[in-house]
Motif scaffolding. Structure first.
Motif, mmCIF file in Angstrom:
data_model
loop_
_atom_site.group_PDB
_atom_site.id
_atom_site.type_symbol
_atom_site.label_atom_id
_atom_site.label_comp_id
_atom_site.label_asym_id
_atom_site.label_seq_id
_atom_site.Cartn_x
_atom_site.Cartn_y
_atom_site.Cartn_z
ATOM 1 N N ARG A 42 0.867 -1.190 0.000
ATOM 2 C CA ARG A 42 0.000 0.000 0.000
ATOM 3 C C ARG A 42 0.893 1.226 0.000
ATOM 4 O O ARG A 42 1.936 1.240 0.649
ATOM 5 N N CYS A 43 0.507 2.253 -0.747
ATOM 6 C CA CYS A 43 1.343 3.455 -0.864
ATOM 7 C C CYS A 43 1.572 4.096 0.501
ATOM 8 O O CYS A 43 0.651 4.196 1.322
ATOM 9 N N ILE A 44 2.791 4.513 0.734
ATOM 10 C CA ILE A 44 3.119 5.109 2.031
ATOM 11 C C ILE A 44 2.865 6.619 2.018
ATOM 12 O O ILE A 44 2.995 7.279 3.029
ATOM 13 N N PHE A 45 2.494 7.148 0.841
ATOM 14 C CA PHE A 45 2.308 8.603 0.741
ATOM 15 C C PHE A 45 0.850 9.020 0.930
ATOM 16 O O PHE A 45 0.555 10.168 1.176
ATOM 17 N N HIS A 46 -0.057 8.091 0.739
ATOM 18 C CA HIS A 46 -1.473 8.448 0.913
ATOM 19 C C HIS A 46 -2.245 7.214 1.366
ATOM 20 O O HIS A 46 -1.737 6.103 1.382
ATOM 21 N N ASP A 47 -3.509 7.447 1.720
ATOM 22 C CA ASP A 47 -4.381 6.363 2.127
ATOM 23 C C ASP A 47 -4.668 5.508 0.892
ATOM 24 O O ASP A 47 -5.237 5.989 -0.072
ATOM 25 N N LYS A 68 7.843 2.894 -6.594
ATOM 26 C CA LYS A 68 7.034 3.953 -7.217
ATOM 27 C C LYS A 68 5.556 3.611 -7.077
ATOM 28 O O LYS A 68 5.169 2.452 -7.229
ATOM 29 N N CYS A 69 4.783 4.606 -6.761
ATOM 30 C CA CYS A 69 3.349 4.398 -6.646
ATOM 31 C C CYS A 69 2.683 4.697 -7.973
ATOM 32 O O CYS A 69 2.889 5.767 -8.549
ATOM 33 N N PHE A 70 1.873 3.747 -8.431
ATOM 34 C CA PHE A 70 1.232 3.930 -9.724
ATOM 35 C C PHE A 70 -0.065 4.720 -9.611
ATOM 36 O O PHE A 70 -0.695 5.051 -10.600
ATOM 37 N N ALA A 71 -0.459 5.071 -8.381
ATOM 38 C CA ALA A 71 -1.640 5.904 -8.207
ATOM 39 C C ALA A 71 -1.240 7.376 -8.126
ATOM 40 O O ALA A 71 -1.790 8.215 -8.838
ATOM 41 N N CYS A 72 -0.242 7.687 -7.282
ATOM 42 C CA CYS A 72 0.117 9.101 -7.097
ATOM 43 C C CYS A 72 1.427 9.474 -7.789
ATOM 44 O O CYS A 72 1.770 10.646 -7.879
ATOM 45 N N GLY A 73 2.153 8.484 -8.257
ATOM 46 C CA GLY A 73 3.367 8.776 -9.006
ATOM 47 C C GLY A 73 4.607 9.008 -8.160
ATOM 48 O O GLY A 73 5.704 9.151 -8.676
HETATM 49 ZN ZN LIG Z 1 0.650 6.730 -3.948
#
Ligand SMILES: [Zn+2]
Length: 337
Positions: A36-41, A57-62
């Motif tokens: 799970r991305c560590i930058f957002h929920d 790299k997060c593919f949702a927030c980049g």
């Molecule tokens: Zn993210």
């Protein structure tokens, strides 16, 4: 912090770092893991960890980065602090620079040339390993070179204590008989003790002992650490290293020499202790207590092998045999780990 050290820090496997930070990883593929991305929920694991390039790299927030970014974000610390944490937790050893290859030895280490000059397989110890068919000639030669076994002027074997920075801490001189058992009529001694007596070392020079075989501890090319097996006697470490070369065998040099401090350099590794056995399980209990204390700050809990307690006969326990004795007496040659 110099670039070469930073490069080393950036090579700590990103999946190891994530797991050590308590991040749950998904995906069975060898190269790619997700979390799970560590930058957002993040309800689904959108963050990809690329083990080949050692980045995420997060593919949702980049957002993404390297292991240092990962630590900074997850621990909420700055760059320096993240580097310090990675260095400590993953035992990152700074690479040697040109002139550090030949450092002037600090007072607490012995000159490496002492080891070089002592190298020999002519000691009764090395010779009897072969003549008593404990090891083949080739196995003995490889083991002697692995542990840099030496010979003293009076024919004893020198078990050098060299740490993971390749510093020579001391050498233990021991005497064996042609049956490969200890010659108890001759008292073991230390190289440092002899050097002090002959005036080469100052009388106040204090050795700082380490595990025998510690110099063999280094990460594999893929950044993972070897499994380390800890035994009591140097002889057992030497023999087992020939039989089970997939592990790094180190020795404490005595039952009561085991301390949490002695084990501290092994904190990145999976560690298995092999205490000698006895009827009252004294050593097993003692080493288990020390393993519990030493495990604090370790990546994995230190495992104390119950193999001898479970499998050795009463007669063998009476003789306080160790893992190497057991292997030979019982013809048990599958891996003890
Ligand atoms: Zn993210």
């Amino acid at each position: 912090m110099d670039k070469r050290t930073l490069d080393k820090i950036r090579q700590v496997p990103v999946t190891d770092v994530a797991e050590h930070l308590g991040i749950t990883l998904y995906g069975m593929g060898k190269e790619n893991k997700r979390c799970r991305c560590i930058f957002h929920d993040d309800r689904h694991p959108s963050m990809h960890l690329n083990t080949k390039r050692n980045i995420f790299k997060c593919f949702a927030c980049g957002k993404g980065g390297d292991v240092i970014t990962l630590v900074m974000q997850q621990k909420g610390c700055d760059f320096q602090e993240a580097c310090r944490w990675l260095t400590q937790e993953f035992c990152v050893v700074p690479p040697l620079t040109e002139n550090e290859n030949h450092p002037t030895e600090p007072a607490s280490f012995l000159a490496p040339k002492l080891v070089a000059q002592s190298l020999s397989t002519k000691s009764v110890f090395c010779q009897s390993l072969v003549s008593k068919s404990i090891l083949t000639e080739k196995q003995m030669l490889m083991a002697a070179s692995r542990y840099r076994l030496g010979i003293s002027r009076d024919g004893g074997v020198v078990f050098w204590q060299i740490d993971c920075m390749q510093h020579v801490r001391d050498g233990k001189i021991m005497f064996y008989k042609s049956d490969c058992h200890r010659d108890h009529s001759r008292v073991p001694t230390w190289v440092s003790y002899r050097l002090k007596r002959s005036g080469v070392l100052q009388p106040l020079w204090e050795p700082c002992h380490c595990l025998f075989g510690l110099h063999l501890l280094k990460p594999e090319t893929d950044g993972t650490w070897p499994v380390v097996a800890v035994v009591e006697s140097e002889k057992t470490a030497v023999i087992c290293s020939a039989l089970f070369p997939q592990y790094v065998w180190v020795s404490t040099g005595g039952m009561s020499s085991l301390t949490p401090e002695l084990l501290a350099p092994l904190r990145c590794c999976r560690v298995v202790l092999f205490p000698d056995t006895d009827l009252e399980r004294t050593t097993f209990r003692q080493w288990s207590l020390i393993a519990d204390r030493a495990s604090v700050g370790f990546r994995y809990h230190i495992y104390v092998s119950p193999l001898l307690e479970e499998k050795a006969s009463t007669a063998q326990k009476e003789r306080k045999i160790d893992i190497a004795d057991f292997m030979f007496e019982n013809g048990f040659m599958s891996s003890p780990i």
